[in-house]
Design a protein around this motif. Structure first.
Motif, PDB file in Angstrom:
ATOM      1  N   MET A   2       0.845  -1.196   0.000  1.00 37.71           N
ATOM      2  CA  MET A   2       0.000   0.000   0.000  1.00 37.71           C
ATOM      3  C   MET A   2       0.880   1.246   0.000  1.00 37.71           C
ATOM      4  SD  MET A   2      -3.255  -0.870   0.087  1.00 37.71           S
ATOM      5  CE  MET A   2      -4.086   0.523   0.841  1.00 37.71           C
ATOM      6  N   GLY A   3       0.581   2.193  -0.884  1.00 36.19           N
ATOM      7  CA  GLY A   3       1.326   3.444  -0.923  1.00 36.19           C
ATOM      8  C   GLY A   3       0.770   4.435   0.097  1.00 36.19           C
ATOM      9  N   GLU A   4       1.530   5.443   0.368  1.00 33.29           N
ATOM     10  CA  GLU A   4       1.103   6.452   1.326  1.00 33.29           C
ATOM     11  C   GLU A   4       0.142   7.430   0.660  1.00 33.29           C
ATOM     12  OE1 GLU A   4       2.855   8.882   5.043  1.00 33.29           O
ATOM     13  OE2 GLU A   4       4.241   8.110   3.533  1.00 33.29           O
ATOM     14  N   ARG A   5      -0.867   7.853   1.399  1.00 32.92           N
ATOM     15  CA  ARG A   5      -1.845   8.782   0.854  1.00 32.92           C
ATOM     16  C   ARG A   5      -1.245  10.168   0.674  1.00 32.92           C
ATOM     17  NH1 ARG A   5      -7.164   8.246   4.442  1.00 32.92           N
ATOM     18  NH2 ARG A   5      -7.145  10.478   3.921  1.00 32.92           N
ATOM     19  N   VAL A   6      -1.596  10.788  -0.446  1.00 28.51           N
ATOM     20  CA  VAL A   6      -1.041  12.099  -0.789  1.00 28.51           C
ATOM     21  C   VAL A   6      -1.433  13.150   0.243  1.00 28.51           C
ATOM     22  CG1 VAL A   6      -1.105  13.959  -2.494  1.00 28.51           C
ATOM     23  CG2 VAL A   6      -0.929  11.586  -3.252  1.00 28.51           C
ATOM     24  N   ASP A   7      -2.686  13.136   0.686  1.00 24.69           N
ATOM     25  CA  ASP A   7      -3.125  14.169   1.622  1.00 24.69           C
ATOM     26  C   ASP A   7      -2.382  14.090   2.950  1.00 24.69           C
ATOM     27  OD1 ASP A   7      -4.423  11.751   2.118  1.00 24.69           O
ATOM     28  OD2 ASP A   7      -6.181  12.720   3.000  1.00 24.69           O
ATOM     29  N   LEU A   8      -2.116  12.875   3.425  1.00 20.94           N
ATOM     30  CA  LEU A   8      -1.398  12.717   4.688  1.00 20.94           C
ATOM     31  C   LEU A   8       0.062  13.129   4.544  1.00 20.94           C
ATOM     32  CD1 LEU A   8      -2.898   9.319   5.937  1.00 20.94           C
ATOM     33  CD2 LEU A   8      -3.588  11.659   6.516  1.00 20.94           C
ATOM     34  N   LEU A   9       0.644  12.775   3.405  1.00 18.76           N
ATOM     35  CA  LEU A   9       2.031  13.157   3.136  1.00 18.76           C
ATOM     36  C   LEU A   9       2.171  14.675   3.125  1.00 18.76           C
ATOM     37  CD1 LEU A   9       4.594  11.434   2.432  1.00 18.76           C
ATOM     38  CD2 LEU A   9       4.133  11.975   0.048  1.00 18.76           C
ATOM     39  N   LEU A  10       1.229  15.340   2.466  1.00 20.22           N
ATOM     40  CA  LEU A  10       1.268  16.800   2.389  1.00 20.22           C
ATOM     41  C   LEU A  10       1.024  17.435   3.752  1.00 20.22           C
ATOM     42  CD1 LEU A  10      -0.688  17.452  -0.936  1.00 20.22           C
ATOM     43  CD2 LEU A  10       1.737  17.911  -0.514  1.00 20.22           C
ATOM     44  N   ARG A  11       0.117  16.866   4.525  1.00 17.92           N
ATOM     45  CA  ARG A  11      -0.195  17.437   5.832  1.00 17.92           C
ATOM     46  C   ARG A  11       1.025  17.408   6.741  1.00 17.92           C
ATOM     47  NH1 ARG A  11      -4.855  14.507   8.946  1.00 17.92           N
ATOM     48  NH2 ARG A  11      -5.962  15.196   7.066  1.00 17.92           N
ATOM     49  N   ARG A  12       1.733  16.275   6.779  1.00 19.10           N
ATOM     50  CA  ARG A  12       2.920  16.176   7.625  1.00 19.10           C
ATOM     51  C   ARG A  12       4.012  17.125   7.134  1.00 19.10           C
ATOM     52  NH1 ARG A  12       2.152  10.612   7.352  1.00 19.10           N
ATOM     53  NH2 ARG A  12       3.948  10.428   5.965  1.00 19.10           N
ATOM     54  N   ALA A  13       4.173  17.208   5.831  1.00 15.95           N
ATOM     55  CA  ALA A  13       5.198  18.094   5.275  1.00 15.95           C
ATOM     56  C   ALA A  13       4.894  19.549   5.622  1.00 15.95           C
ATOM     57  CB  ALA A  13       5.287  17.908   3.761  1.00 15.95           C
ATOM     58  N   ALA A  14       3.625  19.948   5.487  1.00 13.67           N
ATOM     59  CA  ALA A  14       3.237  21.319   5.794  1.00 13.67           C
ATOM     60  C   ALA A  14       3.449  21.627   7.270  1.00 13.67           C
ATOM     61  CB  ALA A  14       1.788  21.565   5.401  1.00 13.67           C
ATOM     62  N   GLU A  15       3.176  20.659   8.132  1.00 16.85           N
ATOM     63  CA  GLU A  15       3.400  20.861   9.568  1.00 16.85           C
ATOM     64  C   GLU A  15       4.883  21.053   9.862  1.00 16.85           C
ATOM     65  OE1 GLU A  15       1.639  17.387  11.227  1.00 16.85           O
ATOM     66  OE2 GLU A  15      -0.424  18.183  11.153  1.00 16.85           O
ATOM     67  N   ASP A  16       5.741  20.260   9.219  1.00 18.61           N
ATOM     68  CA  ASP A  16       7.184  20.394   9.420  1.00 18.61           C
ATOM     69  C   ASP A  16       7.682  21.751   8.921  1.00 18.61           C
ATOM     70  OD1 ASP A  16       7.232  17.860  10.482  1.00 18.61           O
ATOM     71  OD2 ASP A  16       7.984  16.891   8.659  1.00 18.61           O
ATOM     72  N   LEU A  17       7.178  22.172   7.783  1.00 17.26           N
ATOM     73  CA  LEU A  17       7.612  23.461   7.227  1.00 17.26           C
ATOM     74  C   LEU A  17       7.117  24.621   8.086  1.00 17.26           C
ATOM     75  CD1 LEU A  17       7.089  22.841   3.398  1.00 17.26           C
ATOM     76  CD2 LEU A  17       9.226  22.762   4.704  1.00 17.26           C
ATOM     77  N   ALA A  18       5.897  24.526   8.576  1.00 12.19           N
ATOM     78  CA  ALA A  18       5.369  25.575   9.447  1.00 12.19           C
ATOM     79  C   ALA A  18       6.185  25.673  10.725  1.00 12.19           C
ATOM     80  CB  ALA A  18       3.902  25.293   9.763  1.00 12.19           C
ATOM     81  N   ALA A  19       6.567  24.525  11.287  1.00 12.29           N
ATOM     82  CA  ALA A  19       7.370  24.525  12.510  1.00 12.29           C
ATOM     83  C   ALA A  19       8.738  25.162  12.282  1.00 12.29           C
ATOM     84  CB  ALA A  19       7.533  23.096  13.022  1.00 12.29           C
ATOM     85  N   ALA A  20       9.232  25.092  11.061  1.00  7.03           N
ATOM     86  CA  ALA A  20      10.528  25.679  10.719  1.00  7.03           C
ATOM     87  C   ALA A  20      10.423  27.154  10.361  1.00  7.03           C
ATOM     88  CB  ALA A  20      11.162  24.908   9.559  1.00  7.03           C
ATOM     89  N   GLY A  21       9.209  27.698  10.360  1.00  3.18           N
ATOM     90  CA  GLY A  21       9.023  29.118  10.074  1.00  3.18           C
ATOM     91  C   GLY A  21       8.873  29.457   8.607  1.00  3.18           C
TER      92      GLY A  21
END
Length: 306
Positions: free
Chosen positions: A1-20
């Motif tokens: 099973m591949g990873e869902r695009v929406d979840l991948l994007l959500r985690r990435a956006a959270e990491d980027l937001a935390a980095a400012g």
């Protein structure tokens, strides 16, 4: 099973937001679109549908490449360096380390130059445009693309930036010169309709706050030398004074706080109809003036309306 695009994007956006990072979700979408080789709209469509990652390279490799780019963006590498491209008006430019990444606010500087070139074509049947300190070639390529009848010249001194400009202007009608903007194109003296420039203008003690700018934009493209940051712009204005035909237009970008100084500088070089114009966000970011003579003879130093 591949990873869902929406979840991948959500985690990435959270990491980027935390980095400012100022625009975490759009940046995440653009980075994933770059990895997948699809438009951003397609990434957003897949996210809305809850689609799983499934391209020919395999979901793991895509996820790993995406994660690497997200980490680099979180370290505040410019998004444009990671994707290798920067949109500017109606063109897309190749950019990377060693060249100034064109900004949206400069698009209005290009608009003034494009409008003046189009007016020259309409009234005189021809137009000569010179872009000094062209960097990536953004303004020159815009003028050549949007005013097909214009003869466009671009000048860049820095070797690395010149290489990027050569790449972006290859196949266009722009004549690119590697040289000093203060002395280049002497064969065009007195014959140019529009001189446009986004020169270095940041004072040496005014280090930009954005990590993407302070760490990654080349210093040669940022700092205008002199206590006021206007030493390079002074050279640009002097060059414009010799290049422009009577009535020809100068448009030059500057910092918001330099508006009054830029007007005085231009007026001191004999220009008329000197004024300040805003960028798209309403900030005073460019000086516009004419060389005296026909078609417009006289003028005063004024603030032009937004």
């Amino acid at each position: 099973m591949g990873e869902r695009v929406d979840l991948l994007l959500r985690r990435a956006a959270e990491d980027l937001a935390a980095a400012g990072v100022p625009s975490p979700r759009p940046d995440a979408e653009l980075l994933l679109a770059h990895v997948l080789g699809v438009p951003r709209g397609e990434v957003r469509r897949r996210a809305l549908l809850g689609s799983e990652m499934s391209d020919g390279a395999g979901p793991e490799s895509v996820a790993a490449r995406f994660a690497l780019l997200v980490r680099r963006r979180a370290d505040r590498e410019p998004l444009q360096h990671l994707t290798g491209t920067a949109p500017f008006r109606h063109v897309e430019l190749a950019v990377g380390p060693g060249v100034f990444v064109p900004r949206p606010e400069t698009e209005q500087v290009a608009q003034v130059a494009v409008d003046a070139a189009a007016e020259a074509i309409s009234t005189r049947g021809s137009a000569v445009v010179v872009d000094l300190c062209t960097g990536s070639g953004a303004i020159a390529l815009s003028a050549a693309t949007e005013v097909p009848g214009a003869q466009v010249h671009a000048v860049e001194l820095d070797a690395t930036a010149h290489g990027w400009a050569a790449r972006n202007l290859r196949g266009s009608r722009v004549h690119l010169v590697r040289g000093d903007a203060r002395t280049a194109l002497s064969d065009l003296d007195g014959s140019v309709d529009v001189v446009v420039s986004n020169p270095p203008y940041v004072p040496s003690d005014a280090v930009p706050q954005e990590p993407e700018v302070a760490r990654h934009d080349p210093a040669v493209a940022l700092y205008g030398l002199g206590a006021d940051g206007l030493e390079v712009p002074r050279g640009i204005v002097a060059a414009a004074a010799r290049l422009l035909r009577p009535g020809g237009l100068l448009v030059m970008e500057h910092a918001e706080v330099q508006a009054a100084a830029a007007r005085s500088l231009v007026a001191d070089h004999g220009f008329v109809d000197v004024g300040t114009r805003p960028d798209l966000s309403g900030r005073d970011r460019m000086v516009v003036a004419r060389r005296p003579g026909a078609p417009e003879q006289a003028g005063t130093v004024t603030d032009w309306p937004a």
